[in-house]
Design an enzyme around this catalytic site. Structure first.
Site, PDB file in Angstrom:
ATOM      1  N   GLY A 218      37.960  40.993  47.992  1.00  0.00           N
ATOM      2  CA  GLY A 218      37.297  39.784  47.517  1.00  0.00           C
ATOM      3  C   GLY A 218      36.075  39.444  48.349  1.00  0.00           C
ATOM      4  O   GLY A 218      35.438  40.309  48.945  1.00  0.00           O
ATOM      5  N   ILE A 219      35.748  38.153  48.406  1.00  0.00           N
ATOM      6  CA  ILE A 219      34.585  37.666  49.137  1.00  0.00           C
ATOM      7  C   ILE A 219      35.060  37.057  50.455  1.00  0.00           C
ATOM      8  O   ILE A 219      36.033  36.306  50.476  1.00  0.00           O
ATOM      9  CB  ILE A 219      33.818  36.611  48.319  1.00  0.00           C
ATOM     10  CG1 ILE A 219      33.247  37.237  47.042  1.00  0.00           C
ATOM     11  CG2 ILE A 219      32.699  35.997  49.143  1.00  0.00           C
ATOM     12  CD1 ILE A 219      32.620  36.226  46.107  1.00  0.00           C
ATOM     13  N   GLY A 220      34.367  37.363  51.534  1.00  0.00           N
ATOM     14  CA  GLY A 220      34.710  36.776  52.824  1.00  0.00           C
ATOM     15  C   GLY A 220      34.535  37.759  53.961  1.00  0.00           C
ATOM     16  O   GLY A 220      34.347  38.961  53.745  1.00  0.00           O
ATOM     17  N   GLY A 221      34.605  37.256  55.188  1.00  0.00           N
ATOM     18  CA  GLY A 221      34.389  38.082  56.356  1.00  0.00           C
ATOM     19  C   GLY A 221      35.432  39.170  56.520  1.00  0.00           C
ATOM     20  O   GLY A 221      35.108  40.305  56.880  1.00  0.00           O
ATOM     21  N   GLU A 243      38.517  41.969  40.639  1.00  0.00           N
ATOM     22  CA  GLU A 243      37.826  40.991  39.807  1.00  0.00           C
ATOM     23  C   GLU A 243      36.315  41.021  40.054  1.00  0.00           C
ATOM     24  O   GLU A 243      35.550  40.406  39.317  1.00  0.00           O
ATOM     25  CB  GLU A 243      38.343  39.590  40.122  1.00  0.00           C
ATOM     26  CG  GLU A 243      38.113  39.183  41.573  1.00  0.00           C
ATOM     27  CD  GLU A 243      38.636  37.801  41.889  1.00  0.00           C
ATOM     28  OE1 GLU A 243      38.721  36.983  40.959  1.00  0.00           O
ATOM     29  OE2 GLU A 243      38.946  37.534  43.057  1.00  0.00           O
TER      30      GLU A 243
END
Length: 254
Positions: A218-221, A243
């Protein structure tokens, strides 16, 4: 009449395009990175004279001008199909709500439950030679929104990418009531910079991944750290069930 003659006849200003918006009407303001900019600004200029406008949108990548109205809740309600950080932070102001649903069912929900919109505003790339406007990165449900809308208004932006695939990725010039042109830059989420904690966790995760594994990032560090370590690894034959196609997946592909 050819398609480009129709285009010229329907071309107008953002201010003219939103003149018909009225108190109590319902409208879809696009989705994600292709949320219209010029139409939003023109609509915002009219909102102080309107009440109870019902709007739909989601995954906002920039703050719409209408969100900056000091008394926004007195004039419109924003119904989000999927809230971004911008939308979540505006819920406390009383005009943003989340529509509870499974996102893949939004087209069915639009057609079978909402059934009617007064307007749909779409940011699209330039028309093709067959008179079609591609729905770009928001082809997931905006065809359904156009199907139930009385008026379809498009904001043509040369910076918007064309996304090929499903037949529902388009609206045709014959269905469009008004066209405005405005070349705003596309929104891009910056790649998150992993913290030392992210890197420490990622190192423990990557050693557990084997050849042939199926990944979701997903999105993130932390996902960014895992992805970059996979790029530098000897792992092969990996699959993706995701996704989104995040930056790390692009790096893996290359």
């Amino acid at each position: 009449m050819d398609f480009f003659e129709q285009y010229k006849q329907k071309l107008t200003t953002p201010e003219k395009a939103v003149e018909g918006v009225f108190s109590g009407c319902s409208l879809d303001l696009g989705y994600g990175a292709v949320t219209p900019v010029a139409l939003d600004r023109a609509l915002t200029a009219r909102l102080p004279e309107l009440k109870d406008v019902i709007m739909y949108g989601g995954i906002l990548t920039h703050k719409p001008a209408c969100f900056d109205l000091p008394d926004a809740a007195d004039h419109f309600i924003w119904n989000s199909w999927h809230t971004s950080q911008l939308e979540r932070h505006s819920i406390s102001r009383g005009f943003v709500y989340y529509v509870p649903q499974r996102y893949s069912e939004v087209p069915v929900y639009l057609r079978d439950s909402i059934r009617h919109l007064d307007f749909v505003f779409l940011m699209v790339p330039p028309m093709d030679s067959e008179g079609r406007f591609n729905l770009s990165t928001s082809c997931s449900h905006l065809r359904a929104a156009a199907d139930i809308a009385d008026r379809v208004i498009v904001e043509v932006n040369k910076n918007v990418p064309v996304c090929l695939g499903h037949p529902e990725n388009y609206v045709h010039i014959d269905e469009v009531d008004a066209i405005v042109e405005f070349d705003s830059p596309m929104d891009v989420f910056p790649t998150p910079v992993p913290t030392e904690t992210d890197l420490a966790i990622a190192r423990q995760i990557v050693v557990e991944i084997g050849d042939g594994a199926c990944l979701q990032l997903g999105i993130g560090g932390l996902p960014a750290a895992v992805g970059s370590m996979i790029v530098d690894s000897d792992l092969k034959d990996l699959g993706i069930h995701s996704e989104m196609y995040c930056d790390s997946f692009v790096d893996m592909t290359e």
